[in-house]
Scaffold this active site. Structure first.
Site, PDB file in Angstrom:
ATOM      1  N   GLY A   1     -28.897  14.988-100.092  1.00  0.00           N
ATOM      2  CA  GLY A   1     -28.101  15.549-101.178  1.00  0.00           C
ATOM      3  C   GLY A   1     -28.904  15.571-102.453  1.00  0.00           C
ATOM      4  O   GLY A   1     -29.764  14.722-102.677  1.00  0.00           O
ATOM      5  N   GLN A   2     -28.655  16.560-103.294  1.00  0.00           N
ATOM      6  CA  GLN A   2     -29.358  16.632-104.565  1.00  0.00           C
ATOM      7  C   GLN A   2     -28.516  17.395-105.574  1.00  0.00           C
ATOM      8  O   GLN A   2     -27.688  18.208-105.219  1.00  0.00           O
ATOM      9  CB  GLN A   2     -30.729  17.296-104.420  1.00  0.00           C
ATOM     10  CG  GLN A   2     -30.691  18.770-104.059  1.00  0.00           C
ATOM     11  CD  GLN A   2     -32.084  19.371-103.961  1.00  0.00           C
ATOM     12  OE1 GLN A   2     -33.035  18.693-103.626  1.00  0.00           O
ATOM     13  NE2 GLN A   2     -32.198  20.641-104.262  1.00  0.00           N
ATOM     14  N   GLY A   3     -28.748  17.064-106.862  1.00  0.00           N
ATOM     15  CA  GLY A   3     -28.045  17.707-107.957  1.00  0.00           C
ATOM     16  C   GLY A   3     -28.896  17.691-109.206  1.00  0.00           C
ATOM     17  O   GLY A   3     -30.086  17.337-109.175  1.00  0.00           O
ATOM     18  N   GLY A   4     -28.303  18.076-110.334  1.00  0.00           N
ATOM     19  CA  GLY A   4     -29.055  18.160-111.577  1.00  0.00           C
ATOM     20  C   GLY A   4     -29.554  16.822-112.080  1.00  0.00           C
ATOM     21  O   GLY A   4     -30.500  16.761-112.856  1.00  0.00           O
ATOM     22  N   GLN A   5     -28.899  15.686-111.644  1.00  0.00           N
ATOM     23  CA  GLN A   5     -29.270  14.388-112.171  1.00  0.00           C
ATOM     24  C   GLN A   5     -30.055  13.540-111.194  1.00  0.00           C
ATOM     25  O   GLN A   5     -30.490  12.445-111.555  1.00  0.00           O
ATOM     26  CB  GLN A   5     -28.022  13.628-112.622  1.00  0.00           C
ATOM     27  CG  GLN A   5     -27.310  14.295-113.794  1.00  0.00           C
ATOM     28  CD  GLN A   5     -26.220  13.422-114.365  1.00  0.00           C
ATOM     29  OE1 GLN A   5     -25.996  12.315-113.910  1.00  0.00           O
ATOM     30  NE2 GLN A   5     -25.553  13.916-115.374  1.00  0.00           N
ATOM     31  N   GLY A   6     -30.258  13.984-109.962  1.00  0.00           N
ATOM     32  CA  GLY A   6     -31.034  13.162-109.048  1.00  0.00           C
ATOM     33  C   GLY A   6     -30.874  13.600-107.610  1.00  0.00           C
ATOM     34  O   GLY A   6     -30.293  14.643-107.301  1.00  0.00           O
TER      35      GLY A   6
ATOM     36  N   LYS B   1     -29.588   6.497-103.788  1.00  0.00           N
ATOM     37  CA  LYS B   1     -29.479   7.459-104.871  1.00  0.00           C
ATOM     38  C   LYS B   1     -30.593   7.194-105.883  1.00  0.00           C
ATOM     39  O   LYS B   1     -30.644   6.134-106.501  1.00  0.00           O
ATOM     40  CB  LYS B   1     -28.120   7.386-105.563  1.00  0.00           C
ATOM     41  CG  LYS B   1     -27.996   8.434-106.663  1.00  0.00           C
ATOM     42  CD  LYS B   1     -26.647   8.413-107.348  1.00  0.00           C
ATOM     43  CE  LYS B   1     -26.594   9.489-108.424  1.00  0.00           C
ATOM     44  NZ  LYS B   1     -25.348   9.476-109.189  1.00  0.00           N
TER      45      LYS B   1
ATOM     46  N   ASP C   1     -16.434  12.423-112.135  1.00  0.00           N
ATOM     47  CA  ASP C   1     -17.049  13.593-111.496  1.00  0.00           C
ATOM     48  C   ASP C   1     -16.409  13.840-110.131  1.00  0.00           C
ATOM     49  O   ASP C   1     -17.086  13.944-109.125  1.00  0.00           O
ATOM     50  CB  ASP C   1     -18.562  13.386-111.353  1.00  0.00           C
ATOM     51  CG  ASP C   1     -19.310  14.697-111.110  1.00  0.00           C
ATOM     52  OD1 ASP C   1     -18.708  15.761-111.308  1.00  0.00           O
ATOM     53  OD2 ASP C   1     -20.480  14.646-110.711  1.00  0.00           O
TER      54      ASP C   1
END
Length: 727
Positions: A414-419, A435, A529
């Site tokens: 998994g990945q997103g804008g913060q990590g 994480k 979130d």
């Protein structure tokens, strides 16, 4: 004089040969931009798709563009593997049409946006800017953004891009498409005396400096034709060096060249070996550097002799120097150079190597200790030692590197804008999720130890268990239990059949978990979130709320939960966007959006042609309920199950959660209790399919659910006990 002239001519000839980096008989420039192979202008002058350059001639001169696009090339570097292009800014002005910027590259083109050289920047005092990014690693778009609010020009500081008049954020790896959107909250009414527009752009981070009010007034960005430089990484193909070397079209054809893998997406690049200069993509393109002709870069106080890829500098016979490249050669007794040339240098090398390794080890250990202290690691150790019943482990950096195979990209789950989140295996063969955040949160670090202690004690079957953390890195890493069956996002939008009872069960489990965090945790916890991608599913499709990256602990002596706003576009509480404050009712709003996704199988925000700002599912859902046409937006598959009375009750609950006014929304405990009662109508089909009897069972009114009524009293009581006990 003639000798000097001869050397100069040789040097000029050498530089001319090296500078010619295009394919033979092909143009090597367009205007003032050098076009080296594998790029090229004209037929048979470039390597393949994506490397063609169109040189457009006008009365202003020659301008290079990528292929037949309107993307203007500013520079190309073979050494760094980068191309700088120009991009228009996005502009949103008071009472003027909105202008959005988009750059798109197909997956089979060699270009990706540089995640290390670019920053997304938003300018304005009434500005919300988002950048939607599509990467090669996922079909799901990643949306990040900035909010910049300031009420007066006195708050703006030149050179400070900290969220007041200017904010910046990074982008992830592998981005092929960017779409920039801007909106405002108050139509610039409070700032019109010094600002009437908002601006947003992705640009080279070394190019941009915030100039304060002159940037906000439009003096520097006053036109939709204003462009900024953007750094692109480019690579050859989609293979690694090891895979490509066996292929007939291997690109590193020059002798004295080497291959290295791209770090921003698939593919590889070539470079000339040390001591050589030129174009590694051409036969014979890497030329030996004659170091003896450049005394400034390659000093020699003695006799210089050029060698392939290097040079030799030595003293004349009868003289010596400790290092003739740096120190003058002097005449001396022969015993000294003999001694220095044998045993002593060897001993000195050993001593220097030992000292260097010791200093490096000490530096790394000191850095770890600094981060451990900064993140409250020692305080956390004390808290754990005084609470021996808490099962929580403090991991070392090496422990998690070993568990995740040095954070190998193949382990990314998994990945997103913060990590990013990596799958890992501990020495006891336990699967975990690690994480690794990329955003430093100074405020969170100050309370990190206390937050870890509280989060580790969360014991609810629908909350992902926090197993430990690593505090000896700049941004602490968190270790969670591994959940194997993907996310609710993939279940909702994956296309498979989902029965109404399963949707209600997942919604009930999620609501129960959030209610537990709000009401039973000590101190209470705000998630911040809530969205389908943060709700995991185990092998039995049981919901597990995860990702406390935006969560905050609240004080027990306050009547209302309050903290700084984070979250995801489309799920953020509108009231929170106006005040900048996150409350427990903000989680209720986000859950309401999740509930509408379960009912409609539509995304929270969707972009369609002709609507650059996107369609908001929450607004569409609430409007449809008010206009009695909710059937138009519901998923047809649940309508076919025939329980319309039950579905309408769930829709009413979702609408109450999405109330614009936070105090008029139900609490999460009330939401969980009502969902538990509604779910029983699906589990027990003998319940009469009668709207009046259902309203009687649910209470006096489903719009004012109190739960102390005949028929569902035992269900509600059991729901309360479940929530408070962390069931």
């Amino acid at each position: 004089m003639m000798r000097f002239l001869g050397v100069s001519l040789l040097l000029l000839l050498h530089l001319t040969l090296v500078a010619s980096q295009s394919k033979p008989h092909c143009p090597d420039r367009c205007g003032n931009v050098s076009i080296p192979y594998p790029f090229g202008i004209g037929e048979n002058c470039f390597r393949g798709k994506g490397f063609s350059i169109n040189c457009s001639i006008s009365h202003l001169g020659a301008t290079p563009y990528i292929n037949d696009s309107n993307i203007n090339v500013i520079s190309i570097s073979l050494i760094t593997g980068e191309m700088v292009v120009s991009q228009y800014i996005s502009l949103d002005c008071h009472n003027q049409p909105y202008t959005a910027a988009t750059i798109r590259f197909a997956n089979d083109t060699p270009y990706t946006f540089s995640d290390t050289q670019n920053k997304f920047t938003a300018l304005g005092c009434d500005t919300s800017a988002t950048i939607e990014q599509k990467t090669i690693y996922s079909d799901q778009a990643i949306t990040t953004g900035c909010i910049s609010i300031c009420n007066s020009s006195d708050m703006v500081t030149n050179g400070s891009c900290n969220g007041i008049g200017c904010c910046q954020t990074s982008i992830p790896k592998g981005v092929k498409l960017i779409e920039i959107q801007i909106s405002n909250h108050y139509n610039y009414e409070e700032v019109l005396d010094f600002e009437s527009c908002s601006y947003a752009f992705l640009a080279d981070q070394n190019w941009f400096t915030f100039h304060g009010l002159s940037d906000l007034s439009g003096a520097n960005y006053n036109s939709t034709e204003q462009s900024v430089p953007v750094v692109m990484d480019w690579a050859i193909g989609n293979q690694t060096c090891e895979e490509a070397k066996s292929e007939s079209d291997y690109a590193c054809v020059s002798q004295n060249s080497f291959c290295y893998n791209s770090t921003n997406g698939p593919g590889y690049r070539c470079n000339c070996s040390t001591g050589y200069l030129g174009n590694p993509y051409l036969e014979g393109g890497c030329h030996d550097i004659d170091e003896c002709m450049d005394k400034h870069s390659y000093p020699c106080q003695g006799i210089c002799t050029n060698t392939p890829g290097n040079y030799i500098c030595e003293c004349p016979k009868g003289k010596h120097s400790d290092d003739p490249k740096q120190y003058e050669c002097k005449t001396s007794f022969p015993v000294v150079p003999v001694a220095l040339g044998t045993g002593i240098p060897f001993i000195l090398i050993l001593i220097c190597s030992w000292v260097y390794l010791g200093l490096q080890t000490r530096r790394l250990n000191n850095l770890k200790e600094k981060f451990f202290q900064q993140n409250g690691g020692f305080h956390l150790q004390q808290l754990l030692s005084s609470n021996p019943n808490i099962v929580f482990k403090i991991f070392g950096k090496e422990d998690l590197e070993k568990a995740t195979n040095k954070f190998n990209q193949n382990n990314i789950i998994g990945q997103g804008g913060q990590g990013m989140v990596f799958k890992g295996i501990l020495p006891n063969n336990q699967l975990v999720a690690v994480k690794k955040s990329m955003v430093v949160n100074e405020m969170q670090n100050t309370q990190f130890a206390n937050e870890m202690l509280v989060l580790s004690q969360i014991n609810h079957r629908n909350v992902v268990k926090l197993l430990g953390c690593c505090a000896e890195v700049e941004v602490p890493m968190l270790v969670y239990e591994f959940i194997s069956n993907g996310t609710l996002f993939h279940l909702i939008h994956g296309g498979g059949l989902i029965r109404l009872k399963d949707r209600l069960r997942i919604a009930t489990e999620t609501a129960s978990a959030i209610a537990y965090l709000h009401s039973a945790a000590s101190p209470p916890i705000l998630h911040g979130d809530i969205k389908p991608s943060n709700i995991l599913l185990d092998e039995h499709h049981m919901a597990k709320v995860s990702d406390f990256g935006a969560s905050k602990l609240t004080s027990m002596d306050k009547d209302q939960f309050a903290t700084f706003m984070q979250g995801t576009w489309g799920y953020l509480d509108p009231e929170c966007l106006q005040t900048g404050q996150l409350t427990d009712k903000s989680d209720v709003y986000s859950f309401g959006v999740v509930l509408t996704e379960l009912l409609t199988r539509k995304k929270a925000v969707s972009f369609v042609e002709g609507n650059v700002k996107g369609e908001n599912l929450a607004n569409i859902f609430v409007t449809s309920m008010k206009e009695n046409r909710i059937v138009e937006v519901l998923d047809p598959s649940i309508l076919e199950e025939g329980r319309m009375d039950l579905i309408i009750e769930v829709c009413k609950l979702a609408t109450r959660c999405l109330n614009i006014i936070g105090v008029e929304r139900p609490t999460m405990k009330e939401v969980a209790m009502e969902l538990e009662g509604l779910a029983m109508f699906v589990i027990h089909p003998w319940v009469p399919d009668n709207p009046e009897e259902m309203e009687s069972l649910l209470g006096q009114s489903s719009n004012n659910y109190v739960g102390d009524t005949t028929g569902l009293y035992s269900l509600e009581k059991r729901a309360v006990l479940s929530i408070e006990a962390g069931r």
